[in-house]
Design a protein around this motif. Structure first.
Motif, PDB file in Angstrom:
ATOM      1  N   TYR A 228       5.893   3.259  -7.606  1.00  0.00           N
ATOM      2  CA  TYR A 228       4.721   2.504  -7.130  1.00  0.00           C
ATOM      3  C   TYR A 228       3.513   2.748  -8.040  1.00  0.00           C
ATOM      4  CZ  TYR A 228       0.794   1.285  -4.077  1.00  0.00           C
ATOM      5  OH  TYR A 228      -0.363   0.766  -3.561  1.00  0.00           O
ATOM      6  N   GLU A 229       3.291   3.999  -8.427  1.00  0.00           N
ATOM      7  CA  GLU A 229       2.169   4.325  -9.307  1.00  0.00           C
ATOM      8  C   GLU A 229       2.324   3.645 -10.669  1.00  0.00           C
ATOM      9  OE1 GLU A 229      -0.640   5.763  -8.488  1.00  0.00           O
ATOM     10  OE2 GLU A 229       0.033   6.207  -6.453  1.00  0.00           O
TER      11      GLU A 229
ATOM     12  N   ASN B  75       7.145   6.630  -4.565  1.00  0.00           N
ATOM     13  CA  ASN B  75       5.721   6.775  -4.865  1.00  0.00           C
ATOM     14  C   ASN B  75       5.482   6.785  -6.376  1.00  0.00           C
ATOM     15  OD1 ASN B  75       4.773   6.845  -2.226  1.00  0.00           O
ATOM     16  ND2 ASN B  75       4.895   9.068  -2.090  1.00  0.00           N
ATOM     17  N   GLU B  76       6.363   7.442  -7.120  1.00  0.00           N
ATOM     18  CA  GLU B  76       6.235   7.483  -8.583  1.00  0.00           C
ATOM     19  C   GLU B  76       6.382   6.083  -9.179  1.00  0.00           C
ATOM     20  OE1 GLU B  76       9.034  10.315 -10.155  1.00  0.00           O
ATOM     21  OE2 GLU B  76       8.244  11.927  -8.885  1.00  0.00           O
TER      22      GLU B  76
ATOM     23  N   GLU C 243       9.192  10.243  -2.390  1.00  0.00           N
ATOM     24  CA  GLU C 243       8.544  10.785  -3.589  1.00  0.00           C
ATOM     25  C   GLU C 243       8.873   9.938  -4.819  1.00  0.00           C
ATOM     26  OE1 GLU C 243      10.414  12.731  -1.448  1.00  0.00           O
ATOM     27  OE2 GLU C 243       8.653  13.539  -0.429  1.00  0.00           O
TER      28      GLU C 243
ATOM     29  N   LEU D 255       1.384   0.024 -10.167  1.00  0.00           N
ATOM     30  CA  LEU D 255      -0.064  -0.133 -10.047  1.00  0.00           C
ATOM     31  C   LEU D 255      -0.755  -0.098 -11.413  1.00  0.00           C
ATOM     32  CD1 LEU D 255      -1.254   2.007  -6.996  1.00  0.00           C
ATOM     33  CD2 LEU D 255      -1.214  -0.482  -7.210  1.00  0.00           C
TER      34      LEU D 255
ATOM     35  N   ASP E 290       2.641   2.337   3.051  1.00  0.00           N
ATOM     36  CA  ASP E 290       3.703   1.469   3.571  1.00  0.00           C
ATOM     37  C   ASP E 290       5.068   1.726   2.934  1.00  0.00           C
ATOM     38  OD1 ASP E 290       1.959   0.124   5.277  1.00  0.00           O
ATOM     39  OD2 ASP E 290       1.413  -1.326   3.726  1.00  0.00           O
ATOM     40  N   ILE E 291       5.127   2.602   1.954  1.00  0.00           N
ATOM     41  CA  ILE E 291       6.379   2.805   1.222  1.00  0.00           C
ATOM     42  C   ILE E 291       7.534   3.234   2.127  1.00  0.00           C
ATOM     43  CG2 ILE E 291       7.493   4.282  -0.520  1.00  0.00           C
ATOM     44  CD1 ILE E 291       4.950   3.851  -2.232  1.00  0.00           C
TER      45      ILE E 291
ATOM     46  N   LYS F 145       0.854  -1.180   0.000  1.00  0.00           N
ATOM     47  CA  LYS F 145       0.000   0.000   0.000  1.00  0.00           C
ATOM     48  C   LYS F 145       0.894   1.234   0.000  1.00  0.00           C
ATOM     49  CE  LYS F 145      -3.540  -2.379   2.597  1.00  0.00           C
ATOM     50  NZ  LYS F 145      -3.789  -2.847   3.942  1.00  0.00           N
ATOM     51  N   LYS F 146       0.414   2.277  -0.601  1.00  0.00           N
ATOM     52  CA  LYS F 146       1.210   3.507  -0.706  1.00  0.00           C
ATOM     53  C   LYS F 146       1.694   3.988   0.662  1.00  0.00           C
ATOM     54  CE  LYS F 146       1.258   7.881  -3.150  1.00  0.00           C
ATOM     55  NZ  LYS F 146       0.503   8.740  -4.079  1.00  0.00           N
TER      56      LYS F 146
END
Length: 143
Positions: free
Chosen positions: A35-36, A32-33, A29, A39, A10-11, A7-8
């Protein structure tokens, strides 16, 4: 212990765990990029093992399609890590069991991984999960 998709939120925990695997520089950051992007691609599966809502292990599986495999695919496994104090308690085995399920659900005929030559203890673990050294792996670094 539960195994679930990352899950975001949890990063940051995952980045801390990765420090036990490899020395790297990364920001939340940037993570997150990435991760997206994962997804958005159904062929990526980043799983984490949690104990009391704390990440204690992780594994990445990527489903690859291949023309010569007659409609079947294969899985590349990367970024396998279990927090040191949780090793030998079945965390890694449970992560690999989930990857096996995903591979079978996606009609994959094999999975493969590479590991640094000096990680002898990890190699024994991988062999216990059914992996063998039938092939020789190569890596080309770009930076």
């Amino acid at each position: 212990m539960i195994i679930e998709k990352l899950k975001k939120a949890d990063i940051p925990q995952l980045l801390e765990l990765y420090k036990e695997l490899v020395d790297f520089e990364n920001t939340v950051e940037t993570a997150n990029e990435v991760y997206e992007k994962m997804l958005a691609d159904e062929n990526y599966c980043l799983l984490v093992a949690k104990e009391d809502d704390k990440i204690v292990g992780s594994i990445l599986a990527i489903i690859c399609h291949s023309i010569p495999l007659s409609g079947k695919s294969f899985v590349v496994v990367e970024d396998v890590i279990v927090k040191e104090e949780y090793r030998r308690f079945g965390v890694g085995r449970k992560l690999f069991e989930e990857i096996d399920k995903i591979a079978l659900e996606n009609n994959c005929c094999y999975s493969m991984l590479v590991s640094s030559g000096f990680r002898k203890v990890a190699h024994v673990f991988y062999e216990n999960q059914g992996y063998n050294e039938e092939v020789k792996g190569f890596r080309k670094k770009y930076f």
